[in-house]
Design an enzyme around this catalytic site. Structure first.
Site, PDB file in Angstrom:
ATOM      1  N   GLY A  12       1.132  -0.764  -0.138  1.00  0.00           N
ATOM      2  CA  GLY A  12       0.290  -0.490  -0.133  1.00  0.00           C
ATOM      3  C   GLY A  12       1.056   0.445  -0.011  1.00  0.00           C
ATOM      4  O   GLY A  12       1.899   1.234  -0.726  1.00  0.00           O
ATOM      5  N   ARG A  33       6.573  -7.299   9.237  1.00  0.00           N
ATOM      6  CA  ARG A  33       6.064  -7.851  10.299  1.00  0.00           C
ATOM      7  C   ARG A  33       7.451  -9.261   9.518  1.00  0.00           C
ATOM      8  O   ARG A  33       8.588  -9.888  11.065  1.00  0.00           O
ATOM      9  CB  ARG A  33       5.370  -8.792  10.759  1.00  0.00           C
ATOM     10  CG  ARG A  33       4.742  -7.701  12.125  1.00  0.00           C
ATOM     11  CD  ARG A  33       3.446  -8.282  12.646  1.00  0.00           C
ATOM     12  NE  ARG A  33       2.229  -7.927  11.610  1.00  0.00           N
ATOM     13  CZ  ARG A  33       1.033  -8.103  11.517  1.00  0.00           C
ATOM     14  NH1 ARG A  33       0.263  -8.574  12.367  1.00  0.00           N
ATOM     15  NH2 ARG A  33       0.295  -8.286  10.331  1.00  0.00           N
ATOM     16  N   GLY A  78      -1.632  -0.013  10.265  1.00  0.00           N
ATOM     17  CA  GLY A  78      -2.447   0.516  10.743  1.00  0.00           C
ATOM     18  C   GLY A  78      -3.810  -1.485  10.161  1.00  0.00           C
ATOM     19  O   GLY A  78      -3.146  -1.653   9.084  1.00  0.00           O
ATOM     20  N   TYR A 140     -12.829   2.324  13.659  1.00  0.00           N
ATOM     21  CA  TYR A 140     -11.927   2.350  13.047  1.00  0.00           C
ATOM     22  C   TYR A 140     -11.392   3.464  12.800  1.00  0.00           C
ATOM     23  O   TYR A 140     -11.067   4.721  13.040  1.00  0.00           O
ATOM     24  CB  TYR A 140     -11.646   2.344  11.244  1.00  0.00           C
ATOM     25  CG  TYR A 140     -10.971   3.082  10.298  1.00  0.00           C
ATOM     26  CD1 TYR A 140      -9.508   2.364  10.372  1.00  0.00           C
ATOM     27  CD2 TYR A 140     -11.293   3.935   9.281  1.00  0.00           C
ATOM     28  CE1 TYR A 140      -8.820   2.576   9.372  1.00  0.00           C
ATOM     29  CE2 TYR A 140     -10.286   4.423   8.717  1.00  0.00           C
ATOM     30  CZ  TYR A 140      -9.172   4.293   8.823  1.00  0.00           C
ATOM     31  OH  TYR A 140      -8.407   4.665   7.393  1.00  0.00           O
ATOM     32  N   LYS A 144      -8.285   6.542  14.988  1.00  0.00           N
ATOM     33  CA  LYS A 144      -7.745   7.690  14.184  1.00  0.00           C
ATOM     34  C   LYS A 144      -7.996   9.068  14.109  1.00  0.00           C
ATOM     35  O   LYS A 144      -7.752   9.320  14.225  1.00  0.00           O
ATOM     36  CB  LYS A 144      -8.967   7.067  12.446  1.00  0.00           C
ATOM     37  CG  LYS A 144      -7.877   5.872  11.149  1.00  0.00           C
ATOM     38  CD  LYS A 144      -6.862   5.904  11.180  1.00  0.00           C
ATOM     39  CE  LYS A 144      -6.241   5.093   9.762  1.00  0.00           C
ATOM     40  NZ  LYS A 144      -4.068   5.349  10.574  1.00  0.00           N
TER      41      LYS A 144
END
Length: 242
Positions: A12, A33, A78, A140, A144
């Site tokens: 992304g 990760r 995220g 979400y 944020k």
């Protein structure tokens, strides 16, 4: 050589930022990760890999604490999950999203803030969703919105060290995460466009970077509607669920 550390660099927006900063001659520290995923995504890109799970505070502090000084830190990693039935509120889902988007970001900041050079910059990637409440976005949006306040507060406390803080508020960007959405995404842009907007905003020292312009403007205008009218409109909007 200027240096940048980017979390969520395996796909992304984070991946495109890593590619573009490397192409511009920056020393890039690409975080994630999964080593094999990072290596595959960044094949051919001059970048240092940094492996850790940001939800593991001890591991995150240990790994990031070994970093050299940095000119720029972009905390981009995220996740997104939706509350499909508010009447049967999914507290476990809510905790997962908050842990990743908010607590995970804090875990990264703990060792990194002292490693940002004077005159450097911290960027937190939030979302344009915080301009107004949207259906199913309780988890979400709350995560944020927390980043919104965090960025504004940090800007005050880090100003004496001449460290700038930028809040990035994207609209819909074509990424593996947004491709899971089961609803229309107006104004969706490419990761290349998102990276360009972010890098331009950061280079100009902007405190807030929102894009695309038309979508963000529409959200801001809608946020000025009376609360009752917005509630009436959302009740008449079809809701897609998986």
């Amino acid at each position: 050589m200027r240096s940048v550390l980017i979390t969520g660099a395996g796909s992304g927006i984070g991946l495109q930022l890593a590619r573009d900063y490397a192409a511009d001659g920056w020393r890039v520290v690409a975080c994630g990760r999964d080593r094999s995923r990072l290596e595959q995504a960044l094949e051919g890109v001059e970048a240092e890999l940094c492996l850790f799970d940001m939800e593991n505070r001890e591991q995150t502090v240990r790994v990031l604490g070994a970093q050299a000084e940095l000119d720029l830190v972009i905390l981009n990693a995220g996740s997104c999950e939706y509350i499909d039935d508010a009447l049967h509120f999914d507290a476990a889902l809510f905790e997962r999203v908050i842990r990743t988007n908010l607590i995970g970001t804090a875990n990264c900041m703990a060792p990194l803030l002292a490693r940002i050079k004077r005159g450097g910059r911290l960027a937190l990637v939030g979302s344009s969703v915080t301009w107004l409440p949207l259906p199913r976005a309780e988890a979400y949006g709350a995560s944020k919105a927390g980043l919104d306040y965090l960025a504004r507060s940090l800007a005050l406390d880090l100003s004496h060290r001449r460290i700038g803080v930028s809040l990035v508020r994207p609209g819909f960007v074509d990424t593996p995460l947004t491709r899971k959405n089961d609803f229309p995404m107006p104004g969706r842009i490419s990761v290349q466009q998102a990276s360009h907007a972010i890098r331009r905003g950061l280079s100009r020292g902007r405190a807030e970077i929102g894009f695309p312009f038309g979508f963000v403007l529409a959200l801001r205008l809608l946020s000025w509607l009376p609360r009752g009218l917005w509630l009436w409109l959302t009740r008449r909007t079809p809701r897609s669920t998986t």
